[in-house]
Design an enzyme around this catalytic site. Structure first.
Site, PDB file in Angstrom:
ATOM      1  N   GLU A  13       0.823  -1.210   0.000  1.00 35.80           N
ATOM      2  CA  GLU A  13       0.000   0.000   0.000  1.00 35.80           C
ATOM      3  C   GLU A  13       0.859   1.263   0.000  1.00 35.80           C
ATOM      4  O   GLU A  13       2.060   1.217   0.248  1.00 35.80           O
ATOM      5  CB  GLU A  13      -0.922   0.038   1.232  1.00 35.80           C
ATOM      6  CG  GLU A  13      -2.258  -0.668   1.067  1.00 35.80           C
ATOM      7  CD  GLU A  13      -3.243   0.097   0.199  1.00 35.80           C
ATOM      8  OE1 GLU A  13      -2.861   1.155  -0.358  1.00 35.80           O
ATOM      9  OE2 GLU A  13      -4.395  -0.345   0.067  1.00 35.80           O
ATOM     10  N   ARG A 100      -7.367   1.076  13.029  1.00 34.04           N
ATOM     11  CA  ARG A 100      -6.068   1.619  12.639  1.00 34.04           C
ATOM     12  C   ARG A 100      -6.301   2.670  11.569  1.00 34.04           C
ATOM     13  O   ARG A 100      -7.378   2.762  10.987  1.00 34.04           O
ATOM     14  CB  ARG A 100      -5.130   0.532  12.103  1.00 34.04           C
ATOM     15  CG  ARG A 100      -5.590  -0.152  10.819  1.00 34.04           C
ATOM     16  CD  ARG A 100      -4.445  -0.911  10.179  1.00 34.04           C
ATOM     17  NE  ARG A 100      -4.849  -1.800   9.104  1.00 34.04           N
ATOM     18  CZ  ARG A 100      -5.120  -1.433   7.852  1.00 34.04           C
ATOM     19  NH1 ARG A 100      -5.078  -0.142   7.515  1.00 34.04           N
ATOM     20  NH2 ARG A 100      -5.464  -2.316   6.943  1.00 34.04           N
ATOM     21  N   ASN A 102      -5.654   4.049   7.768  1.00 33.95           N
ATOM     22  CA  ASN A 102      -5.614   3.331   6.502  1.00 33.95           C
ATOM     23  C   ASN A 102      -4.942   4.177   5.421  1.00 33.95           C
ATOM     24  O   ASN A 102      -3.728   4.303   5.399  1.00 33.95           O
ATOM     25  CB  ASN A 102      -7.022   2.891   6.076  1.00 33.95           C
ATOM     26  CG  ASN A 102      -6.993   1.857   4.977  1.00 33.95           C
ATOM     27  OD1 ASN A 102      -6.162   0.948   5.031  1.00 33.95           O
ATOM     28  ND2 ASN A 102      -7.854   1.965   3.991  1.00 33.95           N
ATOM     29  N   ASP A 120     -11.458  -5.471  10.751  1.00 37.55           N
ATOM     30  CA  ASP A 120     -12.247  -6.623  10.319  1.00 37.55           C
ATOM     31  C   ASP A 120     -13.321  -6.129   9.348  1.00 37.55           C
ATOM     32  O   ASP A 120     -14.411  -5.726   9.747  1.00 37.55           O
ATOM     33  CB  ASP A 120     -12.878  -7.309  11.522  1.00 37.55           C
ATOM     34  CG  ASP A 120     -13.715  -8.525  11.134  1.00 37.55           C
ATOM     35  OD1 ASP A 120     -13.763  -8.866   9.922  1.00 37.55           O
ATOM     36  OD2 ASP A 120     -14.333  -9.126  12.031  1.00 37.55           O
ATOM     37  N   ASN A 151     -10.458   5.324   1.902  1.00 33.00           N
ATOM     38  CA  ASN A 151      -9.449   5.119   0.870  1.00 33.00           C
ATOM     39  C   ASN A 151      -9.461   6.288  -0.113  1.00 33.00           C
ATOM     40  O   ASN A 151     -10.234   7.243   0.010  1.00 33.00           O
ATOM     41  CB  ASN A 151      -9.713   3.804   0.109  1.00 33.00           C
ATOM     42  CG  ASN A 151      -8.631   2.775   0.371  1.00 33.00           C
ATOM     43  OD1 ASN A 151      -7.445   3.086   0.283  1.00 33.00           O
ATOM     44  ND2 ASN A 151      -9.030   1.558   0.696  1.00 33.00           N
ATOM     45  N   ASP A 203      -9.887   1.572  -4.497  1.00 31.90           N
ATOM     46  CA  ASP A 203      -8.859   1.543  -3.455  1.00 31.90           C
ATOM     47  C   ASP A 203      -8.039   2.836  -3.528  1.00 31.90           C
ATOM     48  O   ASP A 203      -8.583   3.910  -3.681  1.00 31.90           O
ATOM     49  CB  ASP A 203      -8.004   0.292  -3.616  1.00 31.90           C
ATOM     50  CG  ASP A 203      -7.444  -0.219  -2.298  1.00 31.90           C
ATOM     51  OD1 ASP A 203      -7.051   0.617  -1.458  1.00 31.90           O
ATOM     52  OD2 ASP A 203      -7.372  -1.437  -2.105  1.00 31.90           O
TER      53      ASP A 203
END
Length: 292
Positions: A13, A100, A102, A120, A151, A203
């Site tokens: 990423e 967290r 991203n 999750d 994202n 994404d």
């Protein structure tokens, strides 16, 4: 398309180009690893981090700023195998268990934007939020809330449009905002691209010099380019099933680096997790380092 030799990531990423170093950086999130590739020699190396780093941007003067598990960090990458990390900020409400940071990047003024997610994805908890961090004002209150998988953060060449996506299978949406250059405040949120009508999930993203928005079609094996008015005008198929983020770089900003995620599917065994370089025939926009 050229594969970066010897590199395979579980969740590759956040590629970013450092013009000052003529080098690429990216992360492998679950491996807790930051990668670097020298553009001239192709030599690669990595640093281990104590927490998962999900997004990075270069800092003026060297090093990286990163969105990690418990906050925003400054990373110093020296000769040692482990990166030195210093926490800069944590959201006032904290991140919460299972959360967290991203996706993230700097705006054209060098302020760092990053969002949070519940790790999750199967739980489909819309608890992600988008924050701004700058050294003078610290971390902001959330500007966008109720995100499933934040994202696609990117900025138009003039910085006046901010883009944001939600890549969760239940959302698959890209939004545009008007962006106040002086105050760093987004407004007038509207749908830019409804990705439920296209292949893949939206994404990580990049913007080219023409103002077009390039988004990785995760699960779709492609990178899509949308014009500034939200029209799909190009599709580049890639050999990875799950391309995760793209970034422009190289001396002339005419190279697109694409990271990817291992899918576990037999047809993706060779290229899943690969990092690749391609020449799309257009140029990108130089990223502003944090604090510049």
């Amino acid at each position: 398309m050229e594969r970066v030799s010897g590199v395979s990531c579980t969740v590759g990423e956040s590629p970013t180009w450092s013009a000052a170093e003529s080098a690429w950086y990216w992360v492998d999130i679950p491996a807790k690893r930051v990668w670097r590739m020298d553009a001239s020699s192709g030599a690669t190396r990595y640093w281990d981090t104590a927490e998962m780093a999900a997004c990075v941007a270069t800092k003026a003067g060297g090093g990286l700023i990163a969105g990690m598990e418990t906050g925003i960090f400054s990373l110093e990458l020296g000769e040692a195998q482990a990166a030195s990390a210093f926490k800069l900020a944590t959201p006032a409400s904290g991140l919460g268990e299972g959360m967290r940071f991203n996706d993230g990047r700097c705006d054209r003024q060098g302020r760092f934007w990053a969002g949070t997610m519940f790790m999750d994805m199967g739980a489909a908890k819309a608890v992600g939020q988008l924050y701004r961090y700058d050294a003078g004002r610290g971390i902001s209150a959330p500007f966008v809330s109720e995100l499933l998988t934040q994202n696609g953060t990117a900025f138009s060449p003039d910085g006046r449009i901010m883009y944001l996506s939600d890549s969760h299978p239940q959302r698959r949406m890209v939004w545009a905002f008007d962006y106040d250059l002086a105050d760093g405040v987004p407004s007038n949120r509207r749908v830019f691209a409804d990705m439920t009508t296209y292949v893949g999930r939206p994404d990580g993203a990049a913007v080219d010099a023409d103002g077009c928005y390039w988004i990785c079609g995760n699960d779709g094996g492609c990178v899509l380019r949308f014009t500034p008015d939200g029209k799909l005008d190009r599709r580049i198929d890639v050999p990875m099933l799950k391309p995760s983020m793209c970034a422009f770089g190289g001396k002339d900003l005419d190279t697109l680096l694409v990271t990817s995620i291992v899918s576990g599917k037999p047809e993706d065994a060779e290229w899943g997790g690969a990092v690749a370089l391609l020449r799309p025939g257009v140029k990108g926009v130089a990223e502003t380092p944090f604090g510049a």
